[in-house]
Design a protein around this motif. Structure first.
Motif, PDB file in Angstrom:
ATOM      1  N   GLN A  34       0.838  -1.203   0.000  1.00 18.98           N
ATOM      2  CA  GLN A  34       0.000   0.000   0.000  1.00 18.98           C
ATOM      3  C   GLN A  34       0.873   1.254   0.000  1.00 18.98           C
ATOM      4  N   SER A  35       1.895   1.229   0.814  1.00 20.05           N
ATOM      5  CA  SER A  35       2.800   2.370   0.899  1.00 20.05           C
ATOM      6  C   SER A  35       3.502   2.620  -0.441  1.00 20.05           C
ATOM      7  N   LEU A  38       0.994   4.049  -2.923  1.00 22.48           N
ATOM      8  CA  LEU A  38       0.741   5.458  -2.614  1.00 22.48           C
ATOM      9  C   LEU A  38       1.918   6.342  -3.006  1.00 22.48           C
ATOM     10  N   TRP A  41       1.820   6.645  -6.744  1.00 22.65           N
ATOM     11  CA  TRP A  41       0.699   7.491  -7.115  1.00 22.65           C
ATOM     12  C   TRP A  41       0.992   8.958  -6.800  1.00 22.65           C
ATOM     13  N   GLU A  42       1.699   9.219  -5.708  1.00 19.24           N
ATOM     14  CA  GLU A  42       2.022  10.598  -5.348  1.00 19.24           C
ATOM     15  C   GLU A  42       2.899  11.244  -6.426  1.00 19.24           C
ATOM     16  N   ASN A  99      -6.361  10.650  -4.577  1.00 17.77           N
ATOM     17  CA  ASN A  99      -5.235  10.369  -3.703  1.00 17.77           C
ATOM     18  C   ASN A  99      -5.456  10.919  -2.305  1.00 17.77           C
ATOM     19  N   ALA A 103      -5.098   8.351   0.673  1.00 20.54           N
ATOM     20  CA  ALA A 103      -4.020   8.612   1.626  1.00 20.54           C
ATOM     21  C   ALA A 103      -4.579   8.833   3.025  1.00 20.54           C
TER      22      ALA A 103
END
Length: 108
Positions: A34-35, A38, A41-42, A99, A103
């Motif tokens: 997941q991290s 993310l 995606w960031e 996001n 997040a």
């Protein structure tokens, strides 16, 4: 076996960015996966304002050409092109906000 967060995204030609295409439910990914998703995606999300700005410039250009155009068929085509770019901008705004929601859930 190493996890590749990019495998959870597919390049969207229309928007000009990779968009999420998760292969399983979010909760089925490990905390580390997941991290990594993310984080990837960031980086994608960081490019969204530039994509929006590019489409806005195209709209301005089309509008200025539209002001000069007398051919009805071309006016219709340009109007359609403006609407399509506006739709892309809207979709990019939705992905940009996506996001924030994901997040927030991941950090709580």
């Amino acid at each position: 076996m190493s996890f590749d967060p990019q495998s959870q995204f597919a390049y969207d030609e229309r928007l000009g960015i990779p968009t999420p295409r998760l292969t399983k439910d979010w909760n089925e990914f490990t905390a580390r996966e997941q991290s990594e998703i993310l984080y990837f995606w960031e980086t994608v999300r960081g490019a969204i304002p530039d994509r929006i700005f590019a489409f806005e410039r195209e709209i301005v250009d089309l509008q200025s050409r539209l002001d000069e155009e007398e051919n009805f068929d071309l006016v219709c085509e340009m109007t359609w092109d403006i609407a399509e770019r506006a739709s892309r901008i809207n979709d990019l705004h939705l992905y940009f906000r996506l996001n924030q929601d994901v997040a927030t859930k991941a950090h709580h």
